[in-house]
Motif scaffolding. Structure first.
Motif, PDB file in Angstrom:
ATOM      1  N   GLN A   1       0.837  -1.212   0.000  1.00  0.00           N
ATOM      2  CA  GLN A   1       0.000   0.000   0.000  1.00  0.00           C
ATOM      3  C   GLN A   1       0.869   1.258   0.000  1.00  0.00           C
ATOM      4  OE1 GLN A   1      -3.565   0.216   2.465  1.00  0.00           O
ATOM      5  NE2 GLN A   1      -3.367  -1.961   2.907  1.00  0.00           N
ATOM      6  N   GLN A   2       1.957   1.219   0.746  1.00  0.00           N
ATOM      7  CA  GLN A   2       2.814   2.403   0.767  1.00  0.00           C
ATOM      8  C   GLN A   2       3.482   2.607  -0.592  1.00  0.00           C
ATOM      9  OE1 GLN A   2       2.900   5.170   1.837  1.00  0.00           O
ATOM     10  NE2 GLN A   2       4.060   5.299   3.755  1.00  0.00           N
ATOM     11  N   ARG A   3       3.809   1.530  -1.276  1.00  0.00           N
ATOM     12  CA  ARG A   3       4.383   1.682  -2.622  1.00  0.00           C
ATOM     13  C   ARG A   3       3.360   2.252  -3.599  1.00  0.00           C
ATOM     14  NH1 ARG A   3       6.681  -3.670  -4.374  1.00  0.00           N
ATOM     15  NH2 ARG A   3       5.703  -4.683  -2.578  1.00  0.00           N
ATOM     16  N   VAL A   4       2.086   1.870  -3.422  1.00  0.00           N
ATOM     17  CA  VAL A   4       1.026   2.476  -4.240  1.00  0.00           C
ATOM     18  C   VAL A   4       0.933   3.976  -3.933  1.00  0.00           C
ATOM     19  CG1 VAL A   4      -1.456   2.548  -4.725  1.00  0.00           C
ATOM     20  CG2 VAL A   4      -0.298   0.335  -4.446  1.00  0.00           C
ATOM     21  N   ALA A   5       1.032   4.313  -2.657  1.00  0.00           N
ATOM     22  CA  ALA A   5       0.959   5.733  -2.281  1.00  0.00           C
ATOM     23  C   ALA A   5       2.104   6.516  -2.937  1.00  0.00           C
ATOM     24  CB  ALA A   5       0.995   5.881  -0.759  1.00  0.00           C
ATOM     25  N   ILE A   6       3.265   5.904  -3.025  1.00  0.00           N
ATOM     26  CA  ILE A   6       4.399   6.559  -3.693  1.00  0.00           C
ATOM     27  C   ILE A   6       4.103   6.717  -5.186  1.00  0.00           C
ATOM     28  CG2 ILE A   6       6.832   6.300  -4.338  1.00  0.00           C
ATOM     29  CD1 ILE A   6       7.253   4.909  -1.574  1.00  0.00           C
ATOM     30  N   ALA A   7       3.572   5.659  -5.795  1.00  0.00           N
ATOM     31  CA  ALA A   7       3.224   5.731  -7.224  1.00  0.00           C
ATOM     32  C   ALA A   7       2.169   6.817  -7.463  1.00  0.00           C
ATOM     33  CB  ALA A   7       2.706   4.375  -7.710  1.00  0.00           C
TER      34      ALA A   7
END
Ligand code: ATP
Ligand code: MG
Length: 237
Positions: free
Chosen positions: A139-145
Protein backbone atom coordinates in the motif's frame (compact mmCIF):
# COMPACT_ATOMS: atom_id res chain seq x y z
CA UNK A 1 13.16 28.33 3.06
CA UNK A 2 14.37 31.54 4.64
CA UNK A 3 14.09 32.46 8.29
CA UNK A 4 10.99 30.36 8.81
CA UNK A 5 9.09 30.93 12.02
CA UNK A 6 6.04 28.81 12.78
CA UNK A 7 3.95 29.29 15.89
CA UNK A 8 0.89 27.41 17.07
CA UNK A 9 -0.64 30.03 19.34
CA UNK A 10 2.14 30.99 21.72
CA UNK A 11 4.06 27.79 21.01
CA UNK A 12 7.05 28.46 18.75
CA UNK A 13 7.65 25.26 16.75
CA UNK A 14 10.11 26.51 14.13
CA UNK A 15 12.37 29.37 15.06
CA UNK A 16 14.40 30.80 12.22
CA UNK A 17 14.89 27.80 9.92
CA UNK A 18 16.88 28.26 6.69
CA UNK A 19 16.93 25.30 4.32
CA UNK A 20 17.86 24.92 0.67
CA UNK A 21 17.06 21.77 -1.28
CA UNK A 22 18.57 21.64 -4.74
CA UNK A 23 17.19 19.83 -7.79
CA UNK A 24 18.08 16.15 -7.65
CA UNK A 25 19.16 16.34 -4.05
CA UNK A 26 18.09 13.91 -1.34
CA UNK A 27 17.85 15.55 2.07
CA UNK A 28 17.17 13.36 5.09
CA UNK A 29 15.68 15.18 8.06
CA UNK A 30 16.24 13.63 11.48
CA UNK A 31 15.80 14.73 15.08
CA UNK A 32 13.93 14.04 18.29
CA UNK A 33 10.17 13.83 18.58
CA UNK A 34 8.61 17.27 18.69
CA UNK A 35 11.58 18.92 16.96
CA UNK A 36 9.33 20.24 14.20
CA UNK A 37 10.21 17.87 11.33
CA UNK A 38 6.63 17.15 10.25
CA UNK A 39 5.69 20.78 10.65
CA UNK A 40 8.56 21.80 8.38
CA UNK A 41 7.40 19.38 5.66
CA UNK A 42 3.82 20.56 6.04
CA UNK A 43 4.95 24.18 5.62
CA UNK A 44 6.73 23.32 2.36
CA UNK A 45 3.51 22.26 0.68
CA UNK A 46 1.33 24.83 2.40
CA UNK A 47 -0.56 22.42 4.66
CA UNK A 48 0.59 24.73 7.46
CA UNK A 49 0.88 28.46 7.07
CA UNK A 50 4.18 29.91 8.26
CA UNK A 51 4.11 32.75 10.77
CA UNK A 52 7.00 34.58 9.07
CA UNK A 53 9.78 33.97 6.59
CA UNK A 54 9.66 32.96 2.94
CA UNK A 55 9.41 29.70 1.03
CA UNK A 56 10.21 29.35 -2.63
CA UNK A 57 9.27 26.17 -4.48
CA UNK A 58 10.44 25.51 -8.00
CA UNK A 59 11.24 29.20 -8.48
CA UNK A 60 7.87 30.42 -7.16
CA UNK A 61 7.36 32.24 -3.88
CA UNK A 62 4.78 30.34 -1.85
CA UNK A 63 1.69 32.42 -1.28
CA UNK A 64 -1.54 31.26 0.26
CA UNK A 65 -3.95 32.30 -2.48
CA UNK A 66 -6.09 29.26 -3.17
CA UNK A 67 -5.28 28.93 -6.87
CA UNK A 68 -1.59 29.45 -6.17
CA UNK A 69 -1.34 26.99 -3.30
CA UNK A 70 -3.14 24.33 -5.34
CA UNK A 71 -0.74 24.84 -8.22
CA UNK A 72 2.28 24.50 -5.94
CA UNK A 73 0.81 21.48 -4.15
CA UNK A 74 0.38 19.75 -7.45
CA UNK A 75 4.16 20.11 -7.92
CA UNK A 76 4.90 18.53 -4.55
CA UNK A 77 4.32 14.86 -3.82
CA UNK A 78 3.76 13.90 -0.22
CA UNK A 79 3.89 10.46 1.36
CA UNK A 80 2.84 10.02 4.96
CA UNK A 81 3.23 7.34 7.59
CA UNK A 82 -0.37 6.30 6.99
CA UNK A 83 -0.91 5.60 3.31
CA UNK A 84 -4.46 6.95 3.06
CA UNK A 85 -5.42 5.11 -0.11
CA UNK A 86 -9.08 5.34 -1.09
CA UNK A 87 -10.46 1.94 -0.05
CA UNK A 88 -13.50 1.87 -2.33
CA UNK A 89 -11.59 2.04 -5.64
CA UNK A 90 -8.84 -0.08 -7.17
CA UNK A 91 -5.13 0.55 -6.95
CA UNK A 92 -5.03 1.89 -10.53
CA UNK A 93 -8.00 4.16 -9.87
CA UNK A 94 -6.26 5.51 -6.78
CA UNK A 95 -3.38 6.55 -9.01
CA UNK A 96 -5.59 7.88 -11.80
CA UNK A 97 -7.92 10.13 -9.81
CA UNK A 98 -5.80 13.24 -9.32
CA UNK A 99 -4.23 12.88 -12.76
CA UNK A 100 -7.69 13.39 -14.23
CA UNK A 101 -9.10 15.86 -11.70
CA UNK A 102 -6.02 18.06 -11.27
CA UNK A 103 -3.95 17.57 -14.43
CA UNK A 104 -6.87 17.00 -16.79
CA UNK A 105 -5.45 13.80 -18.25
CA UNK A 106 -7.76 11.46 -20.12
CA UNK A 107 -8.72 8.14 -18.56
CA UNK A 108 -6.50 6.21 -20.96
CA UNK A 109 -3.49 8.48 -20.40
CA UNK A 110 -3.98 8.30 -16.64
CA UNK A 111 -4.35 4.52 -16.77
CA UNK A 112 -1.19 4.15 -18.83
CA UNK A 113 0.79 6.30 -16.40
CA UNK A 114 -0.63 4.33 -13.46
CA UNK A 115 0.43 1.04 -15.01
CA UNK A 116 3.94 2.37 -15.73
CA UNK A 117 4.34 3.57 -12.18
CA UNK A 118 2.99 0.36 -10.67
CA UNK A 119 5.57 -1.48 -12.69
CA UNK A 120 8.24 0.87 -11.36
CA UNK A 121 7.29 0.15 -7.72
CA UNK A 122 7.09 -3.58 -8.42
CA UNK A 123 3.29 -3.92 -8.35
CA UNK A 124 2.33 -4.27 -12.00
CA UNK A 125 0.03 -7.18 -11.21
CA UNK A 126 -1.93 -5.25 -8.57
CA UNK A 127 -3.50 -2.59 -10.82
CA UNK A 128 -7.02 -3.93 -10.42
CA UNK A 129 -6.76 -5.09 -6.83
CA UNK A 130 -8.36 -3.19 -3.97
CA UNK A 131 -6.10 -1.55 -1.36
CA UNK A 132 -7.39 -3.75 1.47
CA UNK A 133 -6.03 -6.85 -0.24
CA UNK A 134 -2.48 -5.43 -0.19
CA UNK A 135 0.14 -5.57 2.57
CA UNK A 136 1.17 -2.35 4.28
CA UNK A 137 4.40 -2.24 2.29
CA UNK A 138 2.50 -2.70 -0.97
CA UNK A 139 0.00 0.00 0.00
CA UNK A 140 2.81 2.40 0.77
CA UNK A 141 4.38 1.68 -2.62
CA UNK A 142 1.03 2.48 -4.24
CA UNK A 143 0.96 5.73 -2.28
CA UNK A 144 4.40 6.56 -3.69
CA UNK A 145 3.22 5.73 -7.22
CA UNK A 146 0.15 7.91 -6.69
CA UNK A 147 2.33 10.86 -5.69
CA UNK A 148 4.69 10.29 -8.63
CA UNK A 149 1.78 10.28 -11.08
CA UNK A 150 1.54 14.05 -10.65
CA UNK A 151 5.09 14.45 -12.02
CA UNK A 152 6.15 16.35 -8.91
CA UNK A 153 9.19 18.62 -8.76
CA UNK A 154 9.91 17.34 -5.26
CA UNK A 155 8.77 14.43 -3.10
CA UNK A 156 8.30 14.82 0.64
CA UNK A 157 8.24 11.73 2.85
CA UNK A 158 7.18 11.86 6.50
CA UNK A 159 8.28 8.64 8.21
CA UNK A 160 7.02 6.50 5.34
CA UNK A 161 8.08 3.23 6.98
CA UNK A 162 7.20 3.90 10.61
CA UNK A 163 3.79 2.21 10.46
CA UNK A 164 5.09 -0.92 8.72
CA UNK A 165 5.95 -4.31 10.13
CA UNK A 166 9.76 -4.62 10.15
CA UNK A 167 9.83 -7.17 7.32
CA UNK A 168 8.01 -4.73 5.01
CA UNK A 169 10.27 -1.73 5.58
CA UNK A 170 12.94 -2.86 3.12
CA UNK A 171 10.70 -2.98 0.04
CA UNK A 172 9.57 0.62 0.59
CA UNK A 173 13.11 1.87 1.24
CA UNK A 174 14.21 0.05 -1.91
CA UNK A 175 11.67 1.97 -4.01
CA UNK A 176 12.81 5.21 -2.38
CA UNK A 177 16.45 4.42 -3.08
CA UNK A 178 15.65 3.81 -6.74
CA UNK A 179 13.79 7.08 -6.88
CA UNK A 180 16.77 8.86 -5.35
CA UNK A 181 19.13 7.19 -7.82
CA UNK A 182 16.88 8.29 -10.67
CA UNK A 183 17.47 11.91 -9.65
CA UNK A 184 14.24 12.77 -7.83
CA UNK A 185 14.47 15.72 -5.46
CA UNK A 186 13.46 14.39 -2.06
CA UNK A 187 13.07 15.48 1.55
CA UNK A 188 12.72 12.48 3.81
CA UNK A 189 11.93 12.43 7.52
CA UNK A 190 13.00 9.02 8.79
CA UNK A 191 14.52 7.11 11.65
CA UNK A 192 16.13 4.68 9.20
CA UNK A 193 19.77 5.60 9.60
CA UNK A 194 20.93 3.06 7.04
CA UNK A 195 18.74 4.75 4.46
CA UNK A 196 20.18 8.12 5.52
CA UNK A 197 23.74 6.83 5.06
CA UNK A 198 23.11 5.28 1.70
CA UNK A 199 20.68 7.63 0.02
CA UNK A 200 21.16 11.07 1.53
CA UNK A 201 23.23 13.72 -0.15
CA UNK A 202 22.74 15.75 2.98
CA UNK A 203 21.49 15.01 6.48
CA UNK A 204 19.78 17.78 8.43
CA UNK A 205 19.32 17.36 12.15
CA UNK A 206 16.62 19.40 13.85
CA UNK A 207 16.29 19.92 17.58
CA UNK A 208 14.69 22.58 19.73
CA UNK A 209 12.88 24.27 16.83
CA UNK A 210 16.02 24.75 14.76
CA UNK A 211 18.47 23.08 12.45
CA UNK A 212 21.43 22.17 14.65
CA UNK A 213 23.52 20.08 12.23
CA UNK A 214 23.74 19.89 8.46
CA UNK A 215 26.18 18.06 6.22
CA UNK A 216 27.04 14.76 4.57
CA UNK A 217 25.78 11.63 6.36
CA UNK A 218 29.29 11.02 7.67
CA UNK A 219 29.64 14.55 9.01
CA UNK A 220 26.30 14.60 10.77
CA UNK A 221 25.93 10.98 11.89
CA UNK A 222 29.53 10.26 12.82
CA UNK A 223 30.91 13.64 13.82
CA UNK A 224 28.11 15.88 15.09
CA UNK A 225 29.44 19.15 16.45
CA UNK A 226 26.47 20.47 18.45
CA UNK A 227 25.59 19.25 21.90
CA UNK A 228 21.96 18.63 20.88
CA UNK A 229 23.07 16.67 17.83
CA UNK A 230 25.47 14.57 19.88
CA UNK A 231 22.78 13.85 22.48
CA UNK A 232 20.25 12.78 19.84
CA UNK A 233 22.65 10.49 18.01
CA UNK A 234 23.94 8.94 21.24
CA UNK A 235 20.48 7.71 22.20
CA UNK A 236 19.98 6.10 18.76
CA UNK A 237 22.73 3.57 19.31
P1 ATP B 1 7.80 13.34 15.65
O1 ATP B 1 9.19 12.79 15.49
O2 ATP B 1 7.19 12.90 16.93
O3 ATP B 1 6.93 13.12 14.47
P2 ATP B 1 8.18 16.10 14.77
O4 ATP B 1 9.62 16.50 14.77
O5 ATP B 1 7.58 15.72 13.48
O6 ATP B 1 7.98 14.95 15.86
P3 ATP B 1 6.08 18.06 14.88
O7 ATP B 1 4.98 17.10 14.67
O8 ATP B 1 6.47 18.94 13.75
O9 ATP B 1 7.38 17.31 15.42
O10 ATP B 1 5.68 18.92 16.12
C1 ATP B 1 6.48 20.00 16.60
C2 ATP B 1 5.75 20.71 17.71
O11 ATP B 1 4.61 21.36 17.17
C3 ATP B 1 5.23 19.81 18.82
O12 ATP B 1 5.42 20.48 20.04
C4 ATP B 1 3.76 19.68 18.50
O13 ATP B 1 3.02 19.47 19.66
C5 ATP B 1 3.45 21.01 17.87
N1 ATP B 1 2.34 20.93 16.88
C6 ATP B 1 2.37 20.25 15.71
N2 ATP B 1 1.21 20.40 15.04
C7 ATP B 1 0.43 21.18 15.81
C8 ATP B 1 -0.91 21.70 15.67
N3 ATP B 1 -1.63 21.45 14.59
N4 ATP B 1 -1.37 22.48 16.67
C9 ATP B 1 -0.63 22.75 17.76
N5 ATP B 1 0.62 22.30 17.94
C10 ATP B 1 1.15 21.53 16.99
MG1 MG C 1 6.63 14.01 12.77
Amino acid sequence: MRDIVKKFGANVVLDGVDLDVYPGEVVVLIGPSGAGKSTLLRCINGLEKITSGTIEVDGQLLSYQEAEINRIRSRIGMVFQSFNLFPHVTVAQNIMMAQRDVLGRSTSEARQRAVELLDRVGLAEKADAYPDSLSGGQQQRVAIARALAMDPAVMLFDEPTSALDPELVGEVLHVMRELADAGMTMVVVTHEMRFARRAADRVVLMADRQIVEEGTPEQVLDNPTSERGQAFLRQLT
